[in-house]
Design a protein around this motif. Structure first.
Motif, PDB file in Angstrom:
ATOM      1  N   VAL A   1       0.859  -1.180   0.000  1.00  0.00           N
ATOM      2  CA  VAL A   1       0.000   0.000   0.000  1.00  0.00           C
ATOM      3  C   VAL A   1       0.897   1.233   0.000  1.00  0.00           C
ATOM      4  N   PRO A   2       0.987   1.934  -1.142  1.00  0.00           N
ATOM      5  CA  PRO A   2       1.772   3.165  -1.179  1.00  0.00           C
ATOM      6  C   PRO A   2       0.926   4.347  -0.695  1.00  0.00           C
ATOM      7  N   HIS A   3       1.565   5.227   0.049  1.00  0.00           N
ATOM      8  CA  HIS A   3       0.932   6.471   0.476  1.00  0.00           C
ATOM      9  C   HIS A   3       1.726   7.598  -0.177  1.00  0.00           C
ATOM     10  N   ASP A   4       1.172   8.152  -1.257  1.00  0.00           N
ATOM     11  CA  ASP A   4       1.871   9.201  -1.998  1.00  0.00           C
ATOM     12  C   ASP A   4       2.130  10.404  -1.108  1.00  0.00           C
ATOM     13  N   LYS A   5       3.261  11.074  -1.335  1.00  0.00           N
ATOM     14  CA  LYS A   5       3.648  12.241  -0.538  1.00  0.00           C
ATOM     15  C   LYS A   5       2.575  13.312  -0.624  1.00  0.00           C
ATOM     16  N   SER A   6       2.201  13.814   0.540  1.00  0.00           N
ATOM     17  CA  SER A   6       1.220  14.893   0.647  1.00  0.00           C
ATOM     18  C   SER A   6       1.351  15.499   2.039  1.00  0.00           C
ATOM     19  N   ASP A   7       0.644  16.593   2.277  1.00  0.00           N
ATOM     20  CA  ASP A   7       0.643  17.179   3.620  1.00  0.00           C
ATOM     21  C   ASP A   7       0.112  16.177   4.634  1.00  0.00           C
TER      22      ASP A   7
END
Length: 173
Positions: free
Chosen positions: A150-156
């Motif tokens: 499960v990737p969590h894309d870079k974000s705030d």
């Protein structure tokens, strides 16, 4: 396996992008990235047992292996992201690059992987992956429980992820 600072120049992500600035395995270790170059399957099994990894699968990242979703997957792998679990990959065939954020968060460290290299990327570190210009890698993926990726894309929001916070705290210690 070798690591160096990614040159940041535009162009094909699969090109080496070697800045000529090497990064040592000790430097990677400070980021809790563990690199085991040129090991055999017996050593992989030993490391898996030590770390509690019971499950595994194989992924064939190539046009032939992924078919119609190849381009989508390659773009997804190369987006800056983190995982809430360690990412452990043993390269069985082909070549690729794992890029991890350097401690200063500005530079990318590019880690060139090839057959018999094992790489452990810690939970919470921003990273990405791409093939090299050979457009092929076959890798064993190891998991503590059921296979998941499960990737969590870079974000705030991802910057506030508890696994991210724990990783940042661990590299300050």
């Amino acid at each position: 396996m070798r690591a160096y600072i990614y040159d940041g120049q535009p162009g094909d992500q699969r090109a080496p992008h070697d800045s000529g600035k090497p990064v040592s395995l000790e430097d990677l270790e400070r980021l809790h990235v563990k690199a085991f170059p040129g090991i055999d399957l017996a050593k992989v099994e030993e490391i898996a047992k030590e770390r509690g990894y019971k499950n595994r699968d194989e992924i064939n990242v190539s046009k032939a292996g992924l078919g119609d979703i190849y381009e989508e997957k390659i773009k997804g792998f190369f987006r800056e992201h983190l995982h809430e679990d360690e990412e452990i990959r043993y390269i069985k065939d082909g070549r690729g690059y794992f890029d991890v954020r350097a401690q200063d968060e500005k530079d990318w460290i590019r880690i060139a992987v090839e057959p018999q290299d094992l790489l452990i990327v810690p939970a919470g570190i921003y990273h990405r992956f791409t093939l090299d210009e050979g457009d092929y890698v076959k890798a064993m993926r190891l998991f503590q429980d059921e296979p998941k990726w499960v990737p969590h894309d870079k974000s705030d929001e991802t910057d506030k992820n508890p696994h991210r916070a724990q990783f940042l705290q661990s590299i300050k210690a």
